[in-house]
Scaffold this motif. Structure first.
Motif, PDB file in Angstrom:
ATOM      1  N   TYR A  45      17.808  44.769  32.446  1.00 30.54           N
ATOM      2  CA  TYR A  45      17.469  46.394  33.432  1.00 30.54           C
ATOM      3  C   TYR A  45      19.205  47.809  33.901  1.00 30.54           C
ATOM      4  O   TYR A  45      18.684  48.778  33.332  1.00 30.54           O
ATOM      5  CB  TYR A  45      17.059  45.978  34.717  1.00 30.54           C
ATOM      6  N   GLY A  46      20.221  46.600  33.722  1.00 29.52           N
ATOM      7  CA  GLY A  46      21.584  47.594  33.976  1.00 29.52           C
ATOM      8  C   GLY A  46      21.736  47.891  32.473  1.00 29.52           C
ATOM      9  O   GLY A  46      22.330  47.240  31.775  1.00 29.52           O
ATOM     10  N   PHE A  47      23.545  48.843  32.982  1.00 31.70           N
ATOM     11  CA  PHE A  47      24.501  48.939  31.562  1.00 31.70           C
ATOM     12  C   PHE A  47      25.472  49.097  33.017  1.00 31.70           C
ATOM     13  O   PHE A  47      25.813  49.891  32.780  1.00 31.70           O
ATOM     14  CB  PHE A  47      23.564  50.622  31.293  1.00 31.70           C
ATOM     15  N   GLN A  48      26.360  48.198  32.846  1.00 30.79           N
ATOM     16  CA  GLN A  48      27.708  47.638  33.008  1.00 30.79           C
ATOM     17  C   GLN A  48      29.119  47.421  32.149  1.00 30.79           C
ATOM     18  O   GLN A  48      29.499  46.417  32.074  1.00 30.79           O
ATOM     19  CB  GLN A  48      28.191  46.292  34.271  1.00 30.79           C
ATOM     20  N   PRO A  49      29.217  48.490  31.530  1.00 40.71           N
ATOM     21  CA  PRO A  49      30.665  48.473  30.430  1.00 40.71           C
ATOM     22  C   PRO A  49      32.113  48.055  31.454  1.00 40.71           C
ATOM     23  O   PRO A  49      32.569  48.825  31.319  1.00 40.71           O
ATOM     24  CB  PRO A  49      30.618  49.642  29.926  1.00 40.71           C
ATOM     25  N   PHE A  50      32.072  47.357  32.148  1.00 40.25           N
ATOM     26  CA  PHE A  50      33.164  46.536  33.180  1.00 40.25           C
ATOM     27  C   PHE A  50      33.514  45.486  33.160  1.00 40.25           C
ATOM     28  O   PHE A  50      32.533  44.340  32.568  1.00 40.25           O
ATOM     29  CB  PHE A  50      33.163  47.679  34.039  1.00 40.25           C
ATOM     30  N   TYR A  51      35.015  45.217  32.498  1.00 38.80           N
ATOM     31  CA  TYR A  51      35.163  43.383  32.989  1.00 38.80           C
ATOM     32  C   TYR A  51      35.903  43.037  33.335  1.00 38.80           C
ATOM     33  O   TYR A  51      37.577  44.690  33.592  1.00 38.80           O
ATOM     34  CB  TYR A  51      35.148  42.790  31.271  1.00 38.80           C
ATOM     35  N   MET A  52      36.184  41.935  33.924  1.00 40.66           N
ATOM     36  CA  MET A  52      37.763  41.769  34.668  1.00 40.66           C
ATOM     37  C   MET A  52      38.523  40.345  33.923  1.00 40.66           C
ATOM     38  O   MET A  52      37.560  39.368  32.882  1.00 40.66           O
ATOM     39  CB  MET A  52      37.859  40.979  35.891  1.00 40.66           C
ATOM     40  N   GLY A  53      39.547  40.640  33.144  1.00 34.87           N
ATOM     41  CA  GLY A  53      40.648  39.934  32.371  1.00 34.87           C
ATOM     42  C   GLY A  53      41.631  39.122  33.678  1.00 34.87           C
ATOM     43  O   GLY A  53      42.358  39.520  34.423  1.00 34.87           O
ATOM     44  N   LEU A  54      41.237  37.551  33.691  1.00 35.93           N
ATOM     45  CA  LEU A  54      42.284  36.888  34.073  1.00 35.93           C
ATOM     46  C   LEU A  54      43.156  36.628  32.654  1.00 35.93           C
ATOM     47  O   LEU A  54      43.158  36.111  32.235  1.00 35.93           O
ATOM     48  CB  LEU A  54      41.933  35.854  34.821  1.00 35.93           C
ATOM     49  N   GLU A  55      44.740  36.701  33.079  1.00 36.03           N
ATOM     50  CA  GLU A  55      46.157  36.839  32.654  1.00 36.03           C
ATOM     51  C   GLU A  55      46.122  34.647  32.702  1.00 36.03           C
ATOM     52  O   GLU A  55      45.699  34.504  33.593  1.00 36.03           O
ATOM     53  CB  GLU A  55      47.297  37.987  32.083  1.00 36.03           C
ATOM     54  N   GLU A  56      47.176  34.541  31.239  1.00 38.08           N
ATOM     55  CA  GLU A  56      47.069  33.527  31.889  1.00 38.08           C
ATOM     56  C   GLU A  56      48.055  32.602  32.777  1.00 38.08           C
ATOM     57  O   GLU A  56      47.982  30.884  33.584  1.00 38.08           O
ATOM     58  CB  GLU A  56      48.211  32.834  30.869  1.00 38.08           C
ATOM     59  N   ASP A  57      49.098  33.461  33.588  1.00 36.73           N
ATOM     60  CA  ASP A  57      49.572  33.650  34.510  1.00 36.73           C
ATOM     61  C   ASP A  57      48.535  33.401  35.573  1.00 36.73           C
ATOM     62  O   ASP A  57      49.548  33.354  37.245  1.00 36.73           O
ATOM     63  CB  ASP A  57      51.046  34.231  34.748  1.00 36.73           C
ATOM     64  N   GLY A  58      47.815  34.000  36.004  1.00 35.66           N
ATOM     65  CA  GLY A  58      46.702  33.618  37.279  1.00 35.66           C
ATOM     66  C   GLY A  58      46.441  35.505  37.409  1.00 35.66           C
ATOM     67  O   GLY A  58      45.756  35.987  38.021  1.00 35.66           O
ATOM     68  N   ASN A  59      47.806  36.870  37.020  1.00 37.27           N
ATOM     69  CA  ASN A  59      47.153  37.416  37.121  1.00 37.27           C
ATOM     70  C   ASN A  59      45.957  38.647  36.511  1.00 37.27           C
ATOM     71  O   ASN A  59      45.364  37.804  35.260  1.00 37.27           O
ATOM     72  CB  ASN A  59      48.049  38.598  36.762  1.00 37.27           C
ATOM     73  N   ALA A  60      45.103  39.472  37.439  1.00 39.73           N
ATOM     74  CA  ALA A  60      44.185  40.027  36.743  1.00 39.73           C
ATOM     75  C   ALA A  60      43.980  41.393  36.584  1.00 39.73           C
ATOM     76  O   ALA A  60      45.013  42.122  37.329  1.00 39.73           O
ATOM     77  CB  ALA A  60      43.200  39.384  38.132  1.00 39.73           C
ATOM     78  N   HIS A  61      43.264  41.664  36.241  1.00 42.24           N
ATOM     79  CA  HIS A  61      43.089  43.247  35.198  1.00 42.24           C
ATOM     80  C   HIS A  61      41.612  43.650  35.500  1.00 42.24           C
ATOM     81  O   HIS A  61      40.957  43.148  35.073  1.00 42.24           O
ATOM     82  CB  HIS A  61      43.925  43.669  34.596  1.00 42.24           C
ATOM     83  N   GLY A  62      41.408  44.818  35.278  1.00 45.05           N
ATOM     84  CA  GLY A  62      40.136  45.482  34.907  1.00 45.05           C
ATOM     85  C   GLY A  62      39.796  46.246  34.200  1.00 45.05           C
ATOM     86  O   GLY A  62      40.940  47.099  33.835  1.00 45.05           O
ATOM     87  N   VAL A  63      38.504  46.391  33.484  1.00 46.14           N
ATOM     88  CA  VAL A  63      38.486  47.911  31.948  1.00 46.14           C
ATOM     89  C   VAL A  63      37.331  48.448  32.147  1.00 46.14           C
ATOM     90  O   VAL A  63      36.403  47.300  31.858  1.00 46.14           O
ATOM     91  CB  VAL A  63      39.244  47.445  30.917  1.00 46.14           C
TER      92      VAL A  63
END
Length: 676
Positions: free
Chosen positions: A305-323
């Motif tokens: 039903y929905g459309f959500q082109p977003f992801y969160m990535g965890l880096e190997e050291d535990g830091n995180a980012h979103g796109v």
């Protein structure tokens, strides 16, 4: 003294020649060269041969390649001091570096090679593409790169010798513009578009500073624009981790097919939807997921039903980012164990927003600051809510309320599905539910709340149906382009004066009994006004006060939008829009984009009057309906209330909640609901 002259011959030779020019020293320790590091390799060495005096040396060695830094390390060598050697390596494509060159259906060796790509049919590597790019180059080079304190700009030029296209509408656009904006210290935007020709861009407003607010000293990221081939690299400054690296062969930008890949910082990636998943983390083992809003109950690999082109990535050291990719066209995403991600979309532009966290909690905070914080629900909406399709009459609901109380089951909100409507017509009351207004008043007096459903499709087959008549007057319905003719489909409303035979198969019932329906264009200001009036007259019936339904919240369903016929009654008219050159990997892919929805050529109008095709804004239909519904609810009830919507897009949460659609009452569905 040992003197060694080393000559490194670059591509195409791929040779390192080590010539001993002077050797007057006998080494008592048998010293050897054991490893060699090669810099600037755009491809991975897949084999290395060592020769001495033209004789191949039998040696076991190990090759590791860092594709981000373009560095190869050859270990396990035994190159004795005082001897001349020649090392020759072969560049190739390892399994994990195979990017799909023919993601469409019916790939073949012939079609693959026509695209200038390599075909290797290996049945032992499940889901690995047979057709993949030959080498690291993509079709674009970079010029006029300008770095400033607030961002980067550059021009991208198409290299005509590198044409890979499915057809005329997928021929790459010759000149593109790249703009990178450092919005603040933890957020940046990079946008690629055709500056010579206006293209559709998503009309969803985001919360970004009017001018960049970052400082060189405090930014969490550094950005590099790469040339030959073109790519963008984003690196976390504190750790040096590369969190985006699109210098890959897949990049192409055409009218109806846009593709870009990026290497990922790790295998730990979360997000994208709406589809049913078996775990929170995405499976990176060559999986492709389509995104296109559709009346599709939860099911594996089914776009829902929905459309959500977003992801969160965890880096190997535990830091995180979103796109976030702010694009609303039909799309799919492919995950591969490189680890890497490939986006393919059928229109619009590439408009990425990246937030740097660095914790997962901060990523969520930064993302919701960008798209909008979740709506503040009323206290009662946090309680237990009961809903189902198929209540026979108001007596059944009244008995249910009493049974729930007798069983002492916590219970705060009751819903009514389309059963309460006369022949499933919006804004009407079924004769079997004449007691519903009094029942709603009763349970509200007891401290409970009531929510009604509304669908967007409006019947055009009635002789006395104000919702349709006033919709015509306000010109709210989606039409065929360049005409004054409404596009008619079929959904729930039944024709007047028919007796439905429920023993017939579904398709026959739709053909015989369903009315022609029109779809409101919720982008238009006139539609917002019309919608408000129709909802108001449900709450306060101007003709018969006893039929007033004093709802506390509204539930908007079928707003993908859903249709029981593909496209329109009588079919669609624009083959290219409904079956574009690249149809993403959706459920029922062979049926095109019109499967269970409206024709893509449907003409809609943004609030400023700009025309836009349904092809571009299909995935925004539910989003566009949600705010007008909440505004109407609050205006009518003078309370916060809640709206629950089935179809969503980033920022829908500013106005509504969401539910998982046509899930069933089963334990496995309860389990999946946690992830959903």
């Amino acid at each position: 003294i040992l003197a060694i002259e080393c000559n490194y011959f670059t591509i195409p030779q791929n040779v390192l020649q080590m010539n001993v020019t002077n050797n007057n020293y006998a080494d008592p320790n048998n010293l050897t060269f054991k490893e060699i590091r090669i810099l600037g390799l755009l491809q991975e060495p897949v084999s290395v041969t060592v020769l001495q005096n033209n004789d191949v040396q039998n040696s076991s060695h190990n090759i590791t390649y860092n594709p981000v830094d373009k560095v190869a390390l050859i270990e396990g060598l035994q190159l004795e001091l005082g001897k001349s050697y020649l090392l020759r390596w072969t560049l190739g494509t390892s399994v994990n570096e195979k990017y799909n060159c023919h993601p469409g259906p019916n790939a073949s060796k012939e079609k693959c090679e026509q695209l200038g790509c390599v075909w290797t049919e290996d049945l032992s590597t499940l889901r690995v593409p047979y057709c993949y790019y030959n080498g690291p180059d993509n079709a674009y080079s970079v010029a006029d790169v300008k770095y400033t304190s607030s961002g980067v700009t550059a021009n991208l030029t198409f290299n005509k010798s590198n044409v890979k296209a499915y057809g005329k509408s997928t021929l790459p656009i010759s000149t593109l513009r790249l703009e990178v904006k450092y919005h603040n210290n933890h957020m940046l935007q990079f946008k690629i578009y055709d500056y010579a020709n206006e293209r559709y861009e998503v009309p969803v407003p985001l919360n970004v500073p009017k001018s960049p607010e970052s400082t060189v000293k405090n930014r969490l990221y550094d950005v590099t624009v790469q040339n030959k081939p073109f790519g963008i690299q984003v690196r976390r400054r504190s750790t040096g981790t590369v969190i985006w690296d699109s210098q890959l062969p897949t990049f192409t930008f055409s009218d109806m097919f846009i593709q870009i890949s990026t290497r990922l910082a790790s295998q730990y990636l979360y997000g994208f939807g709406e589809t049913e998943h078996t775990m929170f983390r995405r499976d990176m083992n060559w999986h492709t997921w389509g995104m296109f809003t559709r009346d599709q109950p939860p099911g594996y690999k089914m776009n829902s039903y929905g459309f959500q082109p977003f992801y969160m990535g965890l880096e190997e050291d535990g830091n995180a980012h979103g796109v976030l990719l702010l694009n609303s066209n039909a799309m799919d995403v492919t995950f591969q164990p490189t680890p890497a991600l490939t986006y393919r979309t059928t229109g619009g532009i590439l408009d990425f927003y990246m937030v740097l966290g660095p914790t997962p909690e901060l990523v969520v905070q930064e993302y919701t600051a960008l798209v909008g914080r979740p709506v503040m629900p009323p206290y009662w909406a946090l309680g237990f809510q009961l809903c189902r399709y198929g209540y026979e009459n108001d007596t059944e609901i009244a008995k249910l309320v009493e049974d729930m109380k007798a069983a002492r089951i916590p219970y705060d909100v009751q819903y009514a599905d389309i059963d309460y409507m006369e022949r499933q017509l919006d804004f009407t009351l079924n004769p079997r539910f004449t007691g519903l207004p009094a029942l709603i008043n009763k349970i509200q007096e007891e401290g409970m709340r009531f929510i009604l459903i509304l669908d967007p499709a409006i019947s055009g087959n009635e002789t006395d149906y104000p919702a349709f008549t006033r919709g015509l007057e306000k010109d709210v319905f989606i039409k065929w382009p360049n005409t004054n003719d409404i596009i008619y489909a079929k959904v729930w409303p039944d024709l007047p004066n028919v007796e439905v035979n429920n023993t017939l198969d579904w398709e026959t019932q739709v053909e015989l009994y369903r009315a022609y329906v029109a779809f409101p264009d919720f982008f238009r200001n006139s539609t917002t006004e019309w919608w408000m009036r129709e909802i108001t007259e449900v709450y306060t019936n101007p003709h018969n006060a006893s039929k007033s339904l004093k709802f506390d919240g509204l539930w908007i369903d079928m707003n993908e939008p859903a249709s029981f016929v593909n496209g329109a009654v009588g079919g669609c008219r624009n083959q290219q829009l409904n079956f574009p050159p690249y149809v993403p990997q959706l459920g029922s892919r062979s049926e095109g984009l019109i499967f269970k929805t409206l024709c893509m050529e449907g003409q809609q109008y943004l609030p400023d009057g700009s025309p836009v095709s349904h092809y571009n804004v299909h995935n925004l239909y539910g989003w566009a309906q949600t705010k007008p519904t909440l505004d109407a609810l609050r205006n009518i009830t003078k309370e916060r209330g809640i709206v629950i919507t089935r179809s969503t897009y980033p920022s829908s949460g500013k106005w509504s909640g969401h539910w998982l659609g046509d899930n069933t009452a089963a334990w496995n569905q309860l389990d999946k609901s946690i992830i959903g």
